[in-house]
Write a protein that holds these residues in place. Structure first.
Motif, PDB file in Angstrom:
ATOM      1  N   HIS A  63       0.834  -1.213   0.000  1.00 62.91           N
ATOM      2  CA  HIS A  63       0.000   0.000   0.000  1.00 62.91           C
ATOM      3  C   HIS A  63       0.863   1.254   0.000  1.00 62.91           C
ATOM      4  O   HIS A  63       0.618   2.189  -0.762  1.00 62.91           O
ATOM      5  N   LEU A  64       1.863   1.270   0.868  1.00 61.50           N
ATOM      6  CA  LEU A  64       2.714   2.472   0.953  1.00 61.50           C
ATOM      7  C   LEU A  64       3.489   2.672  -0.347  1.00 61.50           C
ATOM      8  O   LEU A  64       3.884   3.786  -0.683  1.00 61.50           O
ATOM      9  N   ALA A  65       3.680   1.584  -1.094  1.00 68.99           N
ATOM     10  CA  ALA A  65       4.366   1.672  -2.383  1.00 68.99           C
ATOM     11  C   ALA A  65       3.377   1.832  -3.544  1.00 68.99           C
ATOM     12  O   ALA A  65       3.768   1.751  -4.704  1.00 68.99           O
ATOM     13  N   GLY A  66       2.098   2.022  -3.229  1.00 71.50           N
ATOM     14  CA  GLY A  66       1.130   2.361  -4.258  1.00 71.50           C
ATOM     15  C   GLY A  66       0.491   1.197  -4.989  1.00 71.50           C
ATOM     16  O   GLY A  66      -0.054   1.372  -6.078  1.00 71.50           O
ATOM     17  N   TYR A  92      -1.484   2.364  11.991  1.00 67.83           N
ATOM     18  CA  TYR A  92      -0.892   3.197  10.939  1.00 67.83           C
ATOM     19  C   TYR A  92      -1.884   3.578   9.837  1.00 67.83           C
ATOM     20  O   TYR A  92      -1.496   4.101   8.814  1.00 67.83           O
ATOM     21  N   ILE A  94      -3.716   1.724   7.640  1.00 69.57           N
ATOM     22  CA  ILE A  94      -3.399   1.031   6.394  1.00 69.57           C
ATOM     23  C   ILE A  94      -4.647   0.262   5.942  1.00 69.57           C
ATOM     24  O   ILE A  94      -5.188  -0.539   6.706  1.00 69.57           O
TER      25      ILE A  94
ATOM     26  N   PHE B  40      11.014   4.769   6.938  1.00 65.56           N
ATOM     27  CA  PHE B  40       9.814   4.406   7.692  1.00 65.56           C
ATOM     28  C   PHE B  40      10.226   3.673   8.957  1.00 65.56           C
ATOM     29  O   PHE B  40      10.974   2.699   8.908  1.00 65.56           O
ATOM     30  N   ARG B 177       4.113   7.975   8.336  1.00 66.34           N
ATOM     31  CA  ARG B 177       3.427   7.083   7.397  1.00 66.34           C
ATOM     32  C   ARG B 177       2.990   7.813   6.125  1.00 66.34           C
ATOM     33  O   ARG B 177       3.231   7.340   5.007  1.00 66.34           O
ATOM     34  N   PHE B 180       6.059   9.113   4.137  1.00 63.01           N
ATOM     35  CA  PHE B 180       6.741   7.995   3.476  1.00 63.01           C
ATOM     36  C   PHE B 180       5.994   7.587   2.206  1.00 63.01           C
ATOM     37  O   PHE B 180       6.590   7.387   1.142  1.00 63.01           O
ATOM     38  N   LYS B 181       4.677   7.494   2.296  1.00 65.76           N
ATOM     39  CA  LYS B 181       3.897   7.092   1.124  1.00 65.76           C
ATOM     40  C   LYS B 181       4.048   8.126  -0.009  1.00 65.76           C
ATOM     41  O   LYS B 181       4.225   7.764  -1.166  1.00 65.76           O
ATOM     42  N   LEU B 184       7.479   7.731  -1.613  1.00 65.35           N
ATOM     43  CA  LEU B 184       7.546   6.580  -2.521  1.00 65.35           C
ATOM     44  C   LEU B 184       6.801   6.866  -3.823  1.00 65.35           C
ATOM     45  O   LEU B 184       7.239   6.467  -4.901  1.00 65.35           O
TER      46      LEU B 184
END
Lengths: 170, 192
Positions: A63-66, A92, A94, B40, B177, B180-181, B184
């Motif tokens: 998710h954080l990397a899309g 967090y 998510i 992160f 968080r 970081f997103k 990226l």
């Protein structure tokens, strides 16, 4: 093995329609066709994990990397993953789309599945995890899309329970 | 070797890359050396930094991802080594600081204090490249070599069980968080 291939395909197609490109899974009887479909799909990365906790980390990273992901697990795997669901995904913010095979519920013949079956929905409620049950094939596409939409809007885990009525052909 | 010296030695390799670190002393020391938006700090969920690193590495195969792990964390999720080895993303570097201790909760000894060999476990799981480094210079060399190559590498670095006096970081976890997103996302767009 009377796991429904047709309904597994419906679920898989619905995940694809949601733009899911990464699926983590731990083998379980009701999920065999879904896992095979992911494995045979060159456009999807299937990650076979050793324990469900890992899947929460993998999906959080994705998710954080899309990347849109989904988690395939048995309800006992959900029980195993509760700490990371709380202290990674919820802490967090998510989104997680958890497809959970709902063993040990109505119609279950295996005694060892029953205790986990009885606590699954109470635990989901206790954790405040929005939950859809899939029983009717006609609901699959809409409900999976709606589950993913809510997960991303709320930045929270959501659960989709794959029931015996949908998954198992007697 | 002190972990803070080890981190200092490799900081130039970390500062422009995606880094996922476990909580506690490692996070605080890295943050003190200099926070970057691509860092992160996993402040809970012990054991899952390696799994998060795997998720990022699979999602962003064009970018190097570095996981800073610890003996206590890795022992909580040893199966993750077998999963890493199964998919062996060549863009992932898994660095384990082994201080043989659960330092942040009072310094209780972990199983590496009584003989568990994490580099041996990593090799036996099938991690294609496993290195050990017990000096900052050696660590710097193996980190640089791993990042220059395209092979999943686990490095186990024995460090002393000492950390900073405070683990406080002036960075709320949700701020980290979302930052970081975004960082990226910017990396992905630069790639395209």
């Amino acid at each position: 093995m009377p796991v429904s291939i047709a309904n597994s395909q419906l679920i898989y197609d619905a995940l694809k329609a949601c733009g899911v490109t990464l699926i983590s899974a731990l083998p379980e009887t009701w999920l065999v066709h879904l896992i095979r479909m992911a494995e045979e799909d060159p456009k999807v990365t299937l990650v076979r994990i050793a324990k469900e906790e890992e899947a929460v980390g993998i999906s959080a990273g994705a998710h954080l990397a899309g990347v849109n992901s989904a988690l395939l697990m048995q309800n006992h795997g959900f029980l195993a993953a509760i700490n990371p669901i709380v202290s990674l995904a919820q802490l967090y913010k998510i989104p997680l789309v958890m497809l959970i095979s709902y063993r040990g519920s109505m119609g279950e013949r295996d005694p060892w599945q029953t205790q986990g079956g009885m606590v699954t929905e109470p635990l989901l409620r206790a954790l405040g995890i929005p939950t859809w049950s899939l029983t009717d094939p006609r609901d699959v596409e809409r409900r999976l899309k709606d589950a993913q939409t809510l997960a991303h809007a709320a930045l929270a885990p959501v659960a989709v329970l794959l029931t015996r009525e949908l998954m198992w052909e007697e | 070797m002190l972990r803070v010296d080890a981190l200092q030695a490799i900081y130039p390799e970390l500062q422009d890359r995606i880094v996922v670190t476990i909580m506690g002393a490692v996070a605080a020391e890295l943050h003190t050396l200099g926070h970057q938006p691509t860092f992160f700090y996993l402040e809970h969920a012990m054991g899952l930094a390696s799994s998060m690193g795997l998720g990022i590495a699979l999602a962003m195969p064009q970018h190097k991802v570095i996981v800073l792990d610890g003996d206590g964390s890795l022992l909580m999720n040893l199966g993750a080594l077998s999963t890493l080895a199964r998919y062996r993303p060549g863009n992932l570097l898994h660095l384990v600081f082994d201080n043989e201790s659960l330092l942040s909760v009072g310094g209780f000894p972990t199983a590496t204090a009584t003989g568990t060999d994490l580099a041996g476990v990593a090799r036996a799981c099938g991690i294609p490249s496993v290195e050990e480094a017990n000096t900052p210079d050696r660590l710097k060399d193996v980190v640089a070599a791993a990042l220059a190559g395209d092979t999943l590498t686990t490095i186990v670095a024995k460090v002393e069980a000492v950390g900073p006096t405070s683990f406080h970081m002036d960075l709320p976890l949700l701020e980290n968080r979302f930052q970081f997103k975004r960082a990226l996302e910017a990396l992905r767009q630069r790639q395209e």
